[in-house]
Design a protein around this motif. Structure first.
Motif, PDB file in Angstrom:
ATOM      1  N   GLU A  41      10.118   9.449   7.877  1.00 23.36           N
ATOM      2  CA  GLU A  41       8.850  10.061   7.493  1.00 23.36           C
ATOM      3  C   GLU A  41       8.048   9.091   6.641  1.00 23.36           C
ATOM      4  O   GLU A  41       8.608   8.390   5.788  1.00 23.36           O
ATOM      5  N   TYR A  42       6.738   9.029   6.885  1.00 21.59           N
ATOM      6  CA  TYR A  42       5.808   8.287   6.050  1.00 21.59           C
ATOM      7  C   TYR A  42       5.139   9.309   5.125  1.00 21.59           C
ATOM      8  O   TYR A  42       4.147   9.937   5.492  1.00 21.59           O
ATOM      9  N   PRO A  43       5.671   9.502   3.909  1.00 22.49           N
ATOM     10  CA  PRO A  43       5.223  10.629   3.081  1.00 22.49           C
ATOM     11  C   PRO A  43       3.785  10.536   2.597  1.00 22.49           C
ATOM     12  O   PRO A  43       3.181  11.558   2.269  1.00 22.49           O
ATOM     13  N   ASN A  44       3.220   9.337   2.559  1.00 15.84           N
ATOM     14  CA  ASN A  44       1.877   9.176   2.003  1.00 15.84           C
ATOM     15  C   ASN A  44       0.783   9.078   3.059  1.00 15.84           C
ATOM     16  O   ASN A  44      -0.373   8.816   2.728  1.00 15.84           O
ATOM     17  N   LEU A  45       1.118   9.268   4.319  1.00 20.15           N
ATOM     18  CA  LEU A  45       0.095   9.264   5.356  1.00 20.15           C
ATOM     19  C   LEU A  45      -0.633  10.603   5.380  1.00 20.15           C
ATOM     20  O   LEU A  45      -0.038  11.642   5.091  1.00 20.15           O
ATOM     21  N   PRO A  46      -1.896  10.616   5.740  1.00 23.62           N
ATOM     22  CA  PRO A  46      -2.636  11.890   5.824  1.00 23.62           C
ATOM     23  C   PRO A  46      -2.073  12.764   6.938  1.00 23.62           C
ATOM     24  O   PRO A  46      -1.660  12.269   7.989  1.00 23.62           O
ATOM     25  N   SER A  47      -2.033  14.058   6.697  1.00 25.30           N
ATOM     26  CA  SER A  47      -1.461  14.990   7.673  1.00 25.30           C
ATOM     27  C   SER A  47      -2.472  16.019   8.159  1.00 25.30           C
ATOM     28  O   SER A  47      -2.093  16.998   8.784  1.00 25.30           O
ATOM     29  N   ASP A  48      -3.757  15.797   7.875  1.00 20.43           N
ATOM     30  CA  ASP A  48      -4.773  16.744   8.316  1.00 20.43           C
ATOM     31  C   ASP A  48      -4.946  16.670   9.834  1.00 20.43           C
ATOM     32  O   ASP A  48      -4.529  15.718  10.495  1.00 20.43           O
TER      33      ASP A  48
ATOM     34  N   ARG B 154       0.838  -1.188   0.000  1.00 25.47           N
ATOM     35  CA  ARG B 154       0.000   0.000   0.000  1.00 25.47           C
ATOM     36  C   ARG B 154       0.879   1.247   0.000  1.00 25.47           C
ATOM     37  O   ARG B 154       1.944   1.258   0.630  1.00 25.47           O
ATOM     38  N   PRO B 155       0.447   2.313  -0.672  1.00 21.84           N
ATOM     39  CA  PRO B 155       1.262   3.536  -0.700  1.00 21.84           C
ATOM     40  C   PRO B 155       1.582   4.076   0.679  1.00 21.84           C
ATOM     41  O   PRO B 155       2.654   4.653   0.900  1.00 21.84           O
ATOM     42  N   THR B 156       0.672   3.883   1.654  1.00 23.65           N
ATOM     43  CA  THR B 156       0.921   4.418   2.992  1.00 23.65           C
ATOM     44  C   THR B 156       2.044   3.693   3.724  1.00 23.65           C
ATOM     45  O   THR B 156       2.507   4.162   4.765  1.00 23.65           O
ATOM     46  N   ASN B 157       2.495   2.544   3.209  1.00 26.71           N
ATOM     47  CA  ASN B 157       3.598   1.820   3.850  1.00 26.71           C
ATOM     48  C   ASN B 157       4.964   2.409   3.516  1.00 26.71           C
ATOM     49  O   ASN B 157       5.961   2.027   4.125  1.00 26.71           O
ATOM     50  N   GLU B 158       5.018   3.310   2.538  1.00 25.44           N
ATOM     51  CA  GLU B 158       6.311   3.864   2.147  1.00 25.44           C
ATOM     52  C   GLU B 158       6.922   4.652   3.303  1.00 25.44           C
ATOM     53  O   GLU B 158       6.243   5.411   3.992  1.00 25.44           O
ATOM     54  N   ILE B 159       8.240   4.478   3.511  1.00 27.45           N
ATOM     55  CA  ILE B 159       8.947   5.198   4.564  1.00 27.45           C
ATOM     56  C   ILE B 159      10.252   5.740   4.002  1.00 27.45           C
ATOM     57  O   ILE B 159      10.960   5.048   3.261  1.00 27.45           O
ATOM     58  N   ASP B 160      10.535   6.997   4.306  1.00 32.38           N
ATOM     59  CA  ASP B 160      11.809   7.628   3.956  1.00 32.38           C
ATOM     60  C   ASP B 160      12.626   7.736   5.242  1.00 32.38           C
ATOM     61  O   ASP B 160      12.176   8.336   6.216  1.00 32.38           O
TER      62      ASP B 160
END
Length: 223
Positions: free
Chosen positions: A35-42, A1-7
């Motif tokens: 950082e998890y770049p694809n997680l929501p930040s709202d 899933r895109p949200t699993n990406e981690i930098d």
């Protein structure tokens, strides 16, 4: 899933002492940021997007004249999040092991370890793992070697992010991985490696239990 990406980026500082006796002592200090770049930040999101991590490790290797070796590692790890400090955790890590050279072609090894790692879910913030590793190596000839290894682990998921999620019981996994690997040196710079792995995991939460066989082959060129 895109949200699993981690930098993940960091800086390591290493001080290593290796005298002619063969003993090795190394101190490693690591500061990292993820950082998890694809997680929501709202504002209404419960997801943690950024964190800082610090690690300190001391490693010691003590060889013997017989070819055997003793290993030790002790250290600490801590992680802090930007939005929800209740997810922060810290802990100690360690390893104690040995490699026994029984004959010029036969080696046995064993190690006990304790690790602390992050667990990204809503009822745990980290997992503490106790492990045991046993291994054996047999150099059948200059072209063929066989290696076996068994890893046992107990993983306990801990911590409470404080998001209001309630779990009837904390997740606890037990399992083992048995691996048999053979290496055949086909030529001076070419070798074929065959690996057979049996992995079993049982959990107090049934959806995380599984049994699996894996077979793999690889061709390697060494230069």
């Amino acid at each position: 899933r895109p949200t699993n990406e981690i930098d993940f980026s960091g800086v390591d500082g290493v001080l290593r002492y290796a005298p002619e006796s063969g003993n090795v002592v190394a101190i490693t200090r690591r500061r990292a940021r993820g950082e998890y770049p694809n997680l929501p930040s709202d504002a209404g999101s419960l997801a943690e997007k950024r964190f800082h991590q610090d690690e300190t490790n001391l490693e010691v290797s003590l060889p013997l004249r017989s070819g055997s070796r003793y290993l030790m590692r002790v250290g600490s790890i801590s992680r802090s999040y930007e939005r929800y400090p209740q997810s922060n955790f810290s802990g100690r890590v360690g390893l104690l092991g040995a490699e026994w050279q029984l004959t010029p072609r036969t080696q046995l090894s064993g190690a006990l370890r304790y690790d602390v790692e992050p667990a990204q879910d809503f009822v745990s913030s980290y997992v503490a793992t106790k492990g045991l590793r046993l291994g054996g190596l047999w150099e059948y000839s200059t072209r063929t070697r066989v290696e076996g290894r068994y890893d046992w682990r107990l993983a306990q998921y801990r911590g409470d992010p404080g998001f209001g999620a309630v779990s009837s019981s904390r997740r606890e996994d037990r399992g083992g991985i048995a691996t048999l690997m053979s290496t055949w040196r086909m030529a001076a710079n070419t070798r074929w490696i065959t690996t057979l792995t049996r992995e079993r995991r049982s959990s107090n939460q049934a959806e995380w239990s599984f049994n699996d066989w894996t077979a793999a082959g690889s061709l390697q060129w060494v230069f």
